[in-house]
Write a protein that holds these residues in place. Structure first.
Motif, mmCIF file in Angstrom:
data_model
loop_
_atom_site.group_PDB
_atom_site.id
_atom_site.type_symbol
_atom_site.label_atom_id
_atom_site.label_comp_id
_atom_site.label_asym_id
_atom_site.label_seq_id
_atom_site.Cartn_x
_atom_site.Cartn_y
_atom_site.Cartn_z
ATOM 1 N N GLY A 216 -9.129 10.925 1.693
ATOM 2 C CA GLY A 216 -8.192 10.317 1.313
ATOM 3 C C GLY A 216 -6.789 10.574 1.780
ATOM 4 N N ALA A 217 -6.606 11.887 1.948
ATOM 5 C CA ALA A 217 -5.265 12.185 2.607
ATOM 6 C C ALA A 217 -5.192 12.007 3.959
ATOM 7 C CB ALA A 217 -5.055 13.830 2.505
ATOM 8 N N GLY A 218 -6.332 11.899 4.716
ATOM 9 C CA GLY A 218 -6.298 11.329 5.969
ATOM 10 C C GLY A 218 -6.102 9.912 6.301
ATOM 11 N N SER A 224 0.573 5.941 6.688
ATOM 12 C CA SER A 224 2.129 6.097 6.262
ATOM 13 C C SER A 224 2.945 6.082 7.495
ATOM 14 C CB SER A 224 2.228 7.156 5.457
ATOM 15 O OG SER A 224 3.409 7.627 5.443
ATOM 16 N N PRO A 225 4.127 5.750 7.432
ATOM 17 C CA PRO A 225 5.111 5.558 8.422
ATOM 18 C C PRO A 225 5.691 7.074 8.608
ATOM 19 C CG PRO A 225 6.164 4.600 6.582
ATOM 20 C CD PRO A 225 4.770 4.866 6.205
ATOM 21 N N TYR A 226 5.447 7.945 7.741
ATOM 22 C CA TYR A 226 6.196 9.320 7.608
ATOM 23 C C TYR A 226 5.295 10.273 8.337
ATOM 24 C CZ TYR A 226 8.838 7.078 4.250
ATOM 25 O OH TYR A 226 9.849 6.094 3.394
ATOM 26 N N GLU A 227 5.836 11.132 8.984
ATOM 27 C CA GLU A 227 5.190 12.331 9.429
ATOM 28 C C GLU A 227 4.611 13.327 8.502
ATOM 29 O OE1 GLU A 227 5.060 13.009 12.770
ATOM 30 O OE2 GLU A 227 6.056 10.979 13.265
#
Length: 275
Positions: A216-218, A224-227
């Motif tokens: 899920g985190a992957g 996500s557009p965030y780093e």
């Protein structure tokens, strides 16, 4: 799976080696509009699944006469290059683009063993390419034309994202990061599950929780557009449970230091194997 543009794909293609990675690539190309009638697959040990794929699309599998097509994709085991070099060299015309995913085989290696080859792309996909979610690093020889590079890019995007390198020397670092990287993630999931058991969870539940959390985190990181660093900060409340855990993981000698050491060791080994 990324679907390559049919307009950028080579008009004719020969795939040598149709194992898990070669088969995944072929499936991606077909989804992108590859002309099956002008495609050949060479693999004496083709799996039943590959036989069915070729039959269903009308692809020539192990024909007696293999033409020198616009692109030749090498997906055999690296140790098989020496024995197959004579056959492979006969499949290369002056206009043929050679794309190699042979680990450890440099462009110079390929040039020596395949004298007919001019335009060569060396590529390093990682394991998730087998499900169309890979990251592939690629570098082109000086003889590769802009059009041929576009063809190689379209082919490699059939199994995921592509990063182009200007310097072949960087491919060892890329191999250490993305090529070996899936194993680092699997180790993380393994260690998380073991930690969950140590904290009192049943082993099967801990394994499911770890797997689902990493997956899920992957997926979130991908969407996500965030780093990654920003996402980590967003999920970490000051003084909370995540902050307590990260204080351990990020202390001196912790995960960031260990990861730098691990990637450096892998890069050194990659250089030794390709040297």
């Amino acid at each position: 799976m990324s679907v390559p543009s049919s307009s950028a794909l080579p008009a004719s293609l020969t795939l040598v080696g149709a194992g898990k990675m070669g088969g995944a690539m072929l499936a991606g190309w077909l989804a992108g509009g590859l002309d099956a009638a002008r495609t050949c697959v060479v693999d004496p040990q083709a799996s039943p699944e590959m036989v069915r794929l070729c039959e269903s699309h009308g692809i020539a599998l192990n024909p007696s006469d293999v033409p020198a097509n616009d692109a030749l994709i090498l997906a055999i085991k690296p140790q098989g290059l020496e024995g197959a070099a004579g056959l492979l060299d006969g499949l290369i015309a002056p206009h043929t683009l050679v794309v190699s995913i042979l680990a450890g085989k440099t462009i110079a290696d390929l040039s020596r063993r395949l004298p007919a080859a001019r335009a060569i792309v060396r590529a390093m996909p990682n394991l998730p390419a087998s499900i169309g979610r890979g990251v592939t690093g690629a570098v082109a020889s000086a003889e590769v034309s802009p059009g041929q590079r576009d063809q190689a890019d379209a082919l490699l995007k059939g199994v995921g994202a592509v990063e182009w390198l200007d310097d072949e020397a960087l491919i060892d670092a890329l191999t250490a990061l993305s090529g070996s990287g899936p194993a680092y993630v699997f180790l993380l999931a393994e260690a998380m599950a073991e930690a969950g058991v140590a904290a009192g969870l049943p082993a099967d539940m801990a394994a499911r929780l770890a797997r689902g959390t990493v997956a899920g985190a992957g997926a979130l990181l991908s969407a996500s557009p965030y780093e990654a660093g920003q996402l980590r900060r967003d999920v970490t409340s000051p003084g909370g449970t995540t902050a307590a855990a990260l204080a351990v993981l990020m202390r001196e000698g912790g995960v960031p230091d260990l990861m730098r050491e691990a990637v450096a060791a892998a890069a050194v080994r990659a250089g030794e194997l390709s040297g």
